[in-house]
Write a protein that holds these residues in place. Structure first.
Motif, mmCIF file in Angstrom:
data_model
loop_
_atom_site.group_PDB
_atom_site.id
_atom_site.type_symbol
_atom_site.label_atom_id
_atom_site.label_comp_id
_atom_site.label_asym_id
_atom_site.label_seq_id
_atom_site.Cartn_x
_atom_site.Cartn_y
_atom_site.Cartn_z
ATOM 1 N N LEU A 107 0.848 -1.196 0.000
ATOM 2 C CA LEU A 107 0.000 0.000 0.000
ATOM 3 C C LEU A 107 0.877 1.237 0.000
ATOM 4 O O LEU A 107 1.971 1.225 0.544
ATOM 5 C CB LEU A 107 -0.871 0.046 1.250
ATOM 6 C CG LEU A 107 -1.900 -1.047 1.442
ATOM 7 C CD1 LEU A 107 -2.564 -0.899 2.795
ATOM 8 C CD2 LEU A 107 -2.936 -1.005 0.350
ATOM 9 N N TRP A 108 0.393 2.304 -0.606
ATOM 10 C CA TRP A 108 1.088 3.586 -0.554
ATOM 11 C C TRP A 108 0.043 4.688 -0.617
ATOM 12 O O TRP A 108 -0.966 4.577 -1.296
ATOM 13 C CB TRP A 108 2.117 3.724 -1.679
ATOM 14 C CG TRP A 108 1.547 3.545 -3.046
ATOM 15 C CD1 TRP A 108 1.086 4.513 -3.882
ATOM 16 C CD2 TRP A 108 1.347 2.318 -3.738
ATOM 17 N NE1 TRP A 108 0.615 3.959 -5.042
ATOM 18 C CE2 TRP A 108 0.767 2.594 -4.984
ATOM 19 C CE3 TRP A 108 1.605 0.973 -3.427
ATOM 20 C CZ2 TRP A 108 0.430 1.618 -5.912
ATOM 21 C CZ3 TRP A 108 1.266 0.000 -4.351
ATOM 22 C CH2 TRP A 108 0.697 0.335 -5.574
ATOM 23 N N PRO A 109 0.280 5.765 0.154
ATOM 24 C CA PRO A 109 -0.684 6.875 0.165
ATOM 25 C C PRO A 109 -0.613 7.694 -1.113
ATOM 26 O O PRO A 109 0.448 7.823 -1.723
ATOM 27 C CB PRO A 109 -0.248 7.708 1.371
ATOM 28 C CG PRO A 109 1.194 7.379 1.543
ATOM 29 C CD PRO A 109 1.388 5.970 1.058
ATOM 30 N N VAL A 110 -1.756 8.216 -1.500
ATOM 31 C CA VAL A 110 -1.855 9.095 -2.663
ATOM 32 C C VAL A 110 -2.634 10.327 -2.226
ATOM 33 O O VAL A 110 -3.747 10.215 -1.713
ATOM 34 C CB VAL A 110 -2.581 8.396 -3.835
ATOM 35 C CG1 VAL A 110 -2.789 9.359 -4.987
ATOM 36 C CG2 VAL A 110 -1.830 7.155 -4.276
ATOM 37 N N ASP A 111 -2.038 11.501 -2.412
ATOM 38 C CA ASP A 111 -2.727 12.744 -2.090
ATOM 39 C C ASP A 111 -3.498 13.219 -3.314
ATOM 40 O O ASP A 111 -2.950 13.280 -4.409
ATOM 41 C CB ASP A 111 -1.729 13.829 -1.679
ATOM 42 C CG ASP A 111 -1.082 13.523 -0.341
ATOM 43 O OD1 ASP A 111 -1.757 12.947 0.525
ATOM 44 O OD2 ASP A 111 0.104 13.857 -0.176
ATOM 45 N N PHE A 112 -4.763 13.520 -3.130
ATOM 46 C CA PHE A 112 -5.546 14.086 -4.211
ATOM 47 C C PHE A 112 -6.709 14.876 -3.620
ATOM 48 O O PHE A 112 -7.131 14.627 -2.509
ATOM 49 C CB PHE A 112 -6.048 13.021 -5.188
ATOM 50 C CG PHE A 112 -7.050 12.064 -4.599
ATOM 51 C CD1 PHE A 112 -6.627 10.964 -3.882
ATOM 52 C CD2 PHE A 112 -8.417 12.258 -4.770
ATOM 53 C CE1 PHE A 112 -7.547 10.077 -3.327
ATOM 54 C CE2 PHE A 112 -9.333 11.376 -4.231
ATOM 55 C CZ PHE A 112 -8.893 10.274 -3.511
#
Length: 119
Positions: A107-112
C-alpha cells in the motif's frame, strides 16, 4: 491507474435503497455490469457495513468479507473508524489491522483533492 478508498456516511435509508444508489452512481460513471467477475471497471462501489447488521444471503454480504481479506480495505477503515466494532468478529478495526496478516499487500498513500464543496 487504480485508486481505492473507504468512505463513511450516516443514513436513515434502508440497505436496499443505498445499494440501488451505489449501483446508479456506478452506472452514471460508465460501469457496465455483466456476469463476468474480476473484469476491468470504471468504478466499483461496495457497501462494507450497515451499522451492526449481519446479513449473508443472495442480495447482501454484510459485513463484507473483503474487510479482513484486503489491506486496501482494512487499513483505511481502521483509520476512519478505529474504535468501530466488526459485528461478527467483535474486534475494533484498529485491533484487526494490527492482528490480520496482510503484509504481502503493498500500500502507498496518494494525495488528491476531489474538488467537492459541502453545503
Amino acid at each position: 491507474m487504480l485508486f481505492r478508498s473507504v468512505v463513511a456516511f450516516d443514513s436513515g435509508e434502508p440497505i436496499e435503497t443505498i445499494d440501488e444508489q451505489l449501483h446508479a452512481i456506478e452506472q452514471q460513471c460508465g460501469r457496465k455490469r455483466s456476469d463476468q467477475r474480476f473484469m476491468a471497471r470504471t468504478l466499483d462501489l461496495d457497501l462494507l457495513l450497515y451499522g451492526d447488521l449481519i446479513r449473508h444471503d443472495n442480495d447482501f454480504d454484510i459485513p463484507r468479507e473483503e474487510i479482513t481479506r484486503y489491506a486496501f480495505v482494512l487499513l483505511p477503515l481502521s483509520e476512519i473508524a478505529p474504535t468501530l466494532m466488526h459485528p461478527e468478529l467483535n474486534k475494533d478495526y484498529k485491533t484487526l489491522w494490527g492482528t490480520v496478516e496482510l503484509d504481502e499487500q503493498e500500500l502507498w498513500p496518494v494525495d488528491f483533492a476531489l474538488g467537492l464543496s459541502v453545503k
